[in-house]
Design an enzyme around this catalytic site. Structure first.
Site, PDB file in Angstrom:
ATOM      1  N   PHE A   1       0.831  -1.202   0.000  1.00 32.33           N
ATOM      2  CA  PHE A   1       0.000   0.000   0.000  1.00 32.33           C
ATOM      3  C   PHE A   1       0.869   1.257   0.000  1.00 32.33           C
ATOM      4  O   PHE A   1       0.630   2.197  -0.771  1.00 32.33           O
ATOM      5  CB  PHE A   1      -0.924  -0.013   1.227  1.00 32.33           C
ATOM      6  CG  PHE A   1      -1.789   1.210   1.358  1.00 32.33           C
ATOM      7  CD1 PHE A   1      -2.962   1.331   0.628  1.00 32.33           C
ATOM      8  CD2 PHE A   1      -1.412   2.256   2.195  1.00 32.33           C
ATOM      9  CE1 PHE A   1      -3.749   2.473   0.730  1.00 32.33           C
ATOM     10  CE2 PHE A   1      -2.194   3.394   2.312  1.00 32.33           C
ATOM     11  CZ  PHE A   1      -3.367   3.494   1.577  1.00 32.33           C
ATOM     12  N   ASP A   2       1.896   1.270   0.867  1.00 27.94           N
ATOM     13  CA  ASP A   2       2.776   2.436   0.964  1.00 27.94           C
ATOM     14  C   ASP A   2       3.554   2.645  -0.335  1.00 27.94           C
ATOM     15  O   ASP A   2       3.754   3.774  -0.790  1.00 27.94           O
ATOM     16  CB  ASP A   2       3.755   2.275   2.125  1.00 27.94           C
ATOM     17  CG  ASP A   2       3.030   2.245   3.471  1.00 27.94           C
ATOM     18  OD1 ASP A   2       1.946   2.854   3.559  1.00 27.94           O
ATOM     19  OD2 ASP A   2       3.541   1.613   4.414  1.00 27.94           O
TER      20      ASP A   2
ATOM     21  N   GLU B   1      38.225 -11.617  -6.844  1.00 25.18           N
ATOM     22  CA  GLU B   1      36.784 -11.354  -6.943  1.00 25.18           C
ATOM     23  C   GLU B   1      36.027 -12.671  -6.820  1.00 25.18           C
ATOM     24  O   GLU B   1      36.533 -13.725  -7.213  1.00 25.18           O
ATOM     25  CB  GLU B   1      36.443 -10.697  -8.282  1.00 25.18           C
ATOM     26  CG  GLU B   1      37.132  -9.374  -8.510  1.00 25.18           C
ATOM     27  CD  GLU B   1      37.042  -8.927  -9.969  1.00 25.18           C
ATOM     28  OE1 GLU B   1      36.451  -7.875 -10.203  1.00 25.18           O
ATOM     29  OE2 GLU B   1      37.555  -9.635 -10.848  1.00 25.18           O
TER      30      GLU B   1
ATOM     31  N   LYS C   1      33.540 -15.493  -7.908  1.00 31.93           N
ATOM     32  CA  LYS C   1      33.155 -16.014  -9.238  1.00 31.93           C
ATOM     33  C   LYS C   1      31.681 -16.397  -9.178  1.00 31.93           C
ATOM     34  O   LYS C   1      31.304 -17.399  -8.579  1.00 31.93           O
ATOM     35  CB  LYS C   1      34.011 -17.215  -9.618  1.00 31.93           C
ATOM     36  CG  LYS C   1      33.761 -17.714 -11.029  1.00 31.93           C
ATOM     37  CD  LYS C   1      34.690 -18.866 -11.374  1.00 31.93           C
ATOM     38  CE  LYS C   1      34.495 -19.303 -12.819  1.00 31.93           C
ATOM     39  NZ  LYS C   1      33.126 -19.809 -13.068  1.00 31.93           N
TER      40      LYS C   1
ATOM     41  N   ASP D   1      27.998 -17.661 -10.222  1.00 28.81           N
ATOM     42  CA  ASP D   1      27.486 -18.762 -11.038  1.00 28.81           C
ATOM     43  C   ASP D   1      26.259 -18.268 -11.792  1.00 28.81           C
ATOM     44  O   ASP D   1      25.121 -18.452 -11.369  1.00 28.81           O
ATOM     45  CB  ASP D   1      27.135 -19.948 -10.139  1.00 28.81           C
ATOM     46  CG  ASP D   1      26.898 -21.215 -10.948  1.00 28.81           C
ATOM     47  OD1 ASP D   1      27.267 -21.239 -12.137  1.00 28.81           O
ATOM     48  OD2 ASP D   1      26.352 -22.179 -10.386  1.00 28.81           O
TER      49      ASP D   1
ATOM     50  N   ARG E   1      27.695 -14.158 -23.988  1.00 27.41           N
ATOM     51  CA  ARG E   1      29.034 -14.634 -24.347  1.00 27.41           C
ATOM     52  C   ARG E   1      29.015 -15.404 -25.668  1.00 27.41           C
ATOM     53  O   ARG E   1      29.887 -15.242 -26.505  1.00 27.41           O
ATOM     54  CB  ARG E   1      29.587 -15.556 -23.243  1.00 27.41           C
ATOM     55  CG  ARG E   1      30.975 -16.107 -23.593  1.00 27.41           C
ATOM     56  CD  ARG E   1      31.349 -17.300 -22.713  1.00 27.41           C
ATOM     57  NE  ARG E   1      31.503 -16.924 -21.324  1.00 27.41           N
ATOM     58  CZ  ARG E   1      32.616 -16.395 -20.828  1.00 27.41           C
ATOM     59  NH1 ARG E   1      33.653 -16.155 -21.610  1.00 27.41           N
ATOM     60  NH2 ARG E   1      32.691 -16.097 -19.561  1.00 27.41           N
TER      61      ARG E   1
ATOM     62  N   TYR F   1      31.990  -6.294 -13.657  1.00 26.19           N
ATOM     63  CA  TYR F   1      33.335  -6.506 -13.113  1.00 26.19           C
ATOM     64  C   TYR F   1      34.505  -6.237 -14.064  1.00 26.19           C
ATOM     65  O   TYR F   1      35.651  -6.418 -13.673  1.00 26.19           O
ATOM     66  CB  TYR F   1      33.474  -7.924 -12.563  1.00 26.19           C
ATOM     67  CG  TYR F   1      33.034  -9.031 -13.512  1.00 26.19           C
ATOM     68  CD1 TYR F   1      33.707  -9.285 -14.699  1.00 26.19           C
ATOM     69  CD2 TYR F   1      31.937  -9.820 -13.195  1.00 26.19           C
ATOM     70  CE1 TYR F   1      33.304 -10.294 -15.546  1.00 26.19           C
ATOM     71  CE2 TYR F   1      31.519 -10.841 -14.037  1.00 26.19           C
ATOM     72  CZ  TYR F   1      32.216 -11.079 -15.211  1.00 26.19           C
ATOM     73  OH  TYR F   1      31.809 -12.066 -16.055  1.00 26.19           O
TER      74      TYR F   1
ATOM     75  N   LYS G   1      38.265 -22.855  -8.707  1.00 25.32           N
ATOM     76  CA  LYS G   1      36.918 -23.411  -8.567  1.00 25.32           C
ATOM     77  C   LYS G   1      36.804 -24.187  -7.252  1.00 25.32           C
ATOM     78  O   LYS G   1      37.629 -25.049  -6.953  1.00 25.32           O
ATOM     79  CB  LYS G   1      36.608 -24.348  -9.748  1.00 25.32           C
ATOM     80  CG  LYS G   1      36.607 -23.664 -11.117  1.00 25.32           C
ATOM     81  CD  LYS G   1      35.397 -22.767 -11.292  1.00 25.32           C
ATOM     82  CE  LYS G   1      34.113 -23.540 -11.511  1.00 25.32           C
ATOM     83  NZ  LYS G   1      34.014 -24.181 -12.832  1.00 25.32           N
TER      84      LYS G   1
ATOM     85  N   CYS H   1      -2.933 -40.455  -3.751  1.00 22.84           N
ATOM     86  CA  CYS H   1      -2.589 -39.298  -2.922  1.00 22.84           C
ATOM     87  C   CYS H   1      -2.307 -39.731  -1.484  1.00 22.84           C
ATOM     88  O   CYS H   1      -3.120 -40.456  -0.881  1.00 22.84           O
ATOM     89  CB  CYS H   1      -3.737 -38.293  -2.952  1.00 22.84           C
ATOM     90  SG  CYS H   1      -3.466 -36.864  -1.883  1.00 22.84           S
TER      91      CYS H   1
ATOM     92  N   CYS I   1      -5.352 -38.146   0.795  1.00 25.88           N
ATOM     93  CA  CYS I   1      -6.776 -38.511   0.676  1.00 25.88           C
ATOM     94  C   CYS I   1      -7.001 -39.807  -0.083  1.00 25.88           C
ATOM     95  O   CYS I   1      -8.153 -40.214  -0.287  1.00 25.88           O
ATOM     96  CB  CYS I   1      -7.554 -37.376   0.017  1.00 25.88           C
ATOM     97  SG  CYS I   1      -7.128 -37.129  -1.732  1.00 25.88           S
TER      98      CYS I   1
ATOM     99  N   CYS J   1      -3.111 -34.659  -7.557  1.00 29.97           N
ATOM    100  CA  CYS J   1      -4.331 -35.219  -6.982  1.00 29.97           C
ATOM    101  C   CYS J   1      -5.521 -34.381  -7.466  1.00 29.97           C
ATOM    102  O   CYS J   1      -5.562 -33.172  -7.223  1.00 29.97           O
ATOM    103  CB  CYS J   1      -4.252 -35.186  -5.458  1.00 29.97           C
ATOM    104  SG  CYS J   1      -5.810 -35.601  -4.646  1.00 29.97           S
TER     105      CYS J   1
ATOM    106  N   CYS K   1      -9.285 -33.014  -0.439  1.00 33.14           N
ATOM    107  CA  CYS K   1      -7.914 -33.337  -0.030  1.00 33.14           C
ATOM    108  C   CYS K   1      -7.432 -32.265   0.950  1.00 33.14           C
ATOM    109  O   CYS K   1      -7.255 -31.099   0.564  1.00 33.14           O
ATOM    110  CB  CYS K   1      -7.018 -33.385  -1.266  1.00 33.14           C
ATOM    111  SG  CYS K   1      -5.320 -33.855  -0.919  1.00 33.14           S
TER     112      CYS K   1
END
Length: 671
Positions: free
Chosen positions: A35-36, A113, A115, A117, A136, A225, A312, A407, A410, A425, A431
């Protein structure tokens, strides 16, 4: 308000709302109530209209995404995007250090730095504006994905005035934070869709989407970077990192300048342990010689620079025992298998459970047997994953594990729709986990946002027999005295809950529709359906063909909606909610006509368009006096056709001799 005051307030609100957007969409950690936020956004929108000269082109009030990319253009990299050489142990790193010393002597520094992923990205800026974003690819050339990259909150589309070159390229990594990945993956599982294995795959798949409006819904981030310029601007890499941060780029704060290889080793040791406390995945450390002159002297091999290397981290893997496979039932009925393990230490935490994703994982890839000894790894996954089974330790006579057929909650027989990975299900009205899950979804912040009600309260009210359907929430005021007798609820909390329920009756139709929890009907789809059908009666009566005529509604969503409303129990529930006073009619907004050039003409929009979304075309038609129909009939004047239009619509329009026009022809009619 004076222009100077307006300028200052616009800049302040823009910066604040951008940060809130980043916290909400990217980090999945909001710091302000919806809301704000909406009130501040509304204030900014009013100010920008009064003082358009001070509006930021990248303002939070502007629509993000919406363009369709049929295919990505291949672009040659001005500077090749080479991969780095990898090392996995200290000895190989020392050998790298010796090679560097042999070539340039002992007087140099390293920059270390993290690395990331993610997905490597090259950004080109001209006169401070984002010109192009390229993946790349093969290192020599990549795909141009500029439209999609513009939706990433942390990538500046326009830099503030500063002392930067007229043209430069900056490289970085696009990634997804772990909390955001977990939330989106859970939404995919709830919708019966196959989850992504890790954040990197999710980020990579998102960047390659052809609809940037879809990309904008997925919270990507980007760390920058490395800077490339025609003429040297800085003497060292470290100096350039500090500068681009000042220019407005998102640079990771955990880099370190090291005077020797011992400092590098300390940095690696620290992050091998601390990486699990980050909000994103890293898979190693990148080490670069700091001086650009020394980088130039060291040069390149055919595949990688001689002045940089990546260390790595080994993905942590442990061996433990599979105790049992259990199953979780989601609110949409999707049944997810989970491996329960003998507790074991992995990546700094005690692991007791691992994801199994679906039936094929159990019976095909892993071929699990009872009591198996399994290898568990925590790489890019939020929760650990079983990598393989140690067959040498399989117990004699161990029985294979098969995915359940009924399930667990149930005992209803499970279904698996063609083309889907998950079983589900179908007993949504009987359920318990589905019933509770749907009510918890209904009261959630993004749906009805009912104050005074939480997931635990819903569960308690269900267990005590007060609620079994969403509509029962609106009869709770009749049980106020009984609730007080439970002991769990005080008078104040009961009053807050009842006030929140009463207040929710004013929530707009699109929130109610989303709150119903119809399979595949998320927030965006609910908005599209409300905009098209206007009220619940039209929606319940719509055929599959009429549903697919709505913007962004495909066959799968349409089939789910018709199946939902074909159930008499669901229809009765809608009537109960109507009687309770909930909103099932769209809030009509006044359409200010730009012209009456299309007055008396009716249209249907179908297919995908390059320049506009179907919603934008619909607005153009209505603003010029035209009318949008929901299905093809002899009353239709024009079918506005884009790519990938359904063959059935085309055939029907052709049979009825209805003119088929393009979006360009529609624009010509308006102009």
């Amino acid at each position: 308000m004076s222009p100077a005051e307006a300028k200052k307030l616009i800049e302040s609100l823009t910066a604040e709302l951008k940060q809130h957007n980043y916290n909400y969409y990217v980090l999945a950690m909001p710091t302000i109530a919806d809301f704000d936020f909406d009130k501040k956004l509304e204030q900014l929108n009013v100010l920008e209209k009064q003082f358009p000269e001070f509006a930021d082109p990248d303002s939070p009030t502007q629509k993000v995404g919406g363009d369709i990319t049929k295919e990505f253009v291949t672009v040659k990299h001005r500077w090749p995007m080479l991969s780095l050489g990898n090392t996995y142990n200290a000895q190989e790193l020392l050998e790298f250090d010796q090679r560097v010393r042999k070539a340039i002597g002992d007087n140099f520094e390293y920059v270390c730095e993290l690395k990331f992923d993610g997905l490597s990205m090259s950004l080109t800026y001209e006169n401070g504006k984002l010109l192009r974003a390229v993946t790349r690819g093969d290192g020599t050339k990549g795909d141009e994905v500029t439209t999609n990259v513009r939706t990433i909150h942390s990538i500046p589309k326009k830099l503030a005035p500063g002392n930067y070159p007229d043209m430069f390229e900056i490289r970085g990594e696009v990634f997804m934070h772990l909390k955001a990945f977990e939330r989106l993956n859970n939404e995919r599982i709830d919708a019966g869709e196959l989850p992504y294995a890790n954040p990197r795959n999710f980020a990579s798949g998102t960047i390659k989407l052809q609809d940037s409006a879809e990309v904008a819904k997925r919270p990507l981030d980007c760390f920058l970077y490395f800077l490339y310029t025609d003429k040297p601007v800085f003497k060292t890499h470290w100096e350039s990192l500090q500068a681009v941060k000042q220019w407005g780029f998102h640079v990771n704060e955990h880099s370190r300048l090291c005077t020797d290889i011992n400092g590098v080793m300390e940095f690696i040791t620290k992050w091998d342990k601390d990486r699990f406390g980050l909000s994103y995945d890293i898979d190693g450390i990148v080490i670069k010689v700091n001086s650009y002159a020394q980088q130039h002297e060291l040069g390149f091999t055919a595949k990688s620079p001689r002045w940089a290397i990546s260390y790595k981290f080994k993905a942590e893997r442990v061996e433990t025992e599979l105790l049992e496979v259990t199953y979780q039932v989601g609110r949409t009925g999707a049944v997810t298998p989970v491996a329960n393990l003998k507790p074991v230490q992995l990546a700094g935490t005690t692991v007791k459970r691992a994801t199994l994703h679906n039936a094929d994982e159990i019976t095909v890839r892993l071929q699990l047997h009872e009591g198996d000894t399994v290898f568990v790894e925590k790489g890019g996954e939020i929760i650990p994953k079983i990598i393989s089974v140690n067959l040498d330790k399989r117990k004699p006579g161990a029985k294979p594990i098969y995915y359940i057929t009924h399930c667990p909650a149930c005992n209803t027989e499970l279904l698996r729709q063609e083309g889907e990975a998950a079983y589900y299900c179908p007993n949504d009205e009987g359920c318990p986990p589905q019933i509770v899950g749907k009510m918890q979804h209904f009261i959630s912040r993004k749906a009805m946002n009912i104050d005074g009600l939480g997931d635990e309260t819903i569960d308690t009210l269900y267990q005590k027999g007060f609620i079994t359907h969403i509509s029962d929430l609106y009869n709770l005021h009749q049980h106020a005295d009984e609730l007080k007798q439970l002991g769990r609820f005080g008078e104040k909390s009961i009053n807050n809950m009842l006030e929140g329920i009463e207040k929710s009756k004013q929530m707009p139709f699109e929130k109610v529709l989303f709150g119903l929890g119809i399979r595949y009907v998320g927030e965006t789809v609910a908005k599209k359906l409300v905009a098209h059908f206007k009220n619940i009666d039209n929606l319940m009566a719509a055929s599959t063909e009429e549903l697919t005529a709505a913007d962004e509604i495909g066959e799968r969503i349409a089939q789910s909606i018709t199946t939902y409303f074909a159930d008499e129990t669901h229809r009765r529930e809608i009537e109960e909610l109507k009687a309770s006073g909930l909103q099932f009619v769209a809030e009509e907004r006044e359409v200010k006509l730009a012209s009456e050039k299309l007055a008396g003409q009716s249209f249907i929009i179908s297919g995908v368009f390059e320049r506009f979304s179907r919603e934008e075309l619909k607005e153009m038609i209505e603003q010029n006096g035209g009318k949008i129909l929901s299905s093809i009939s002899a009353k239709l004047n024009y079918l506005v056709a884009g790519d990938n239009m359904g063959p059935a619509k085309l055939e029907k329009a052709t049979k009825l001799n209805i003119p088929i026009i393009s979006d360009a022809e529609l624009l010509a009619m308006i102009k």
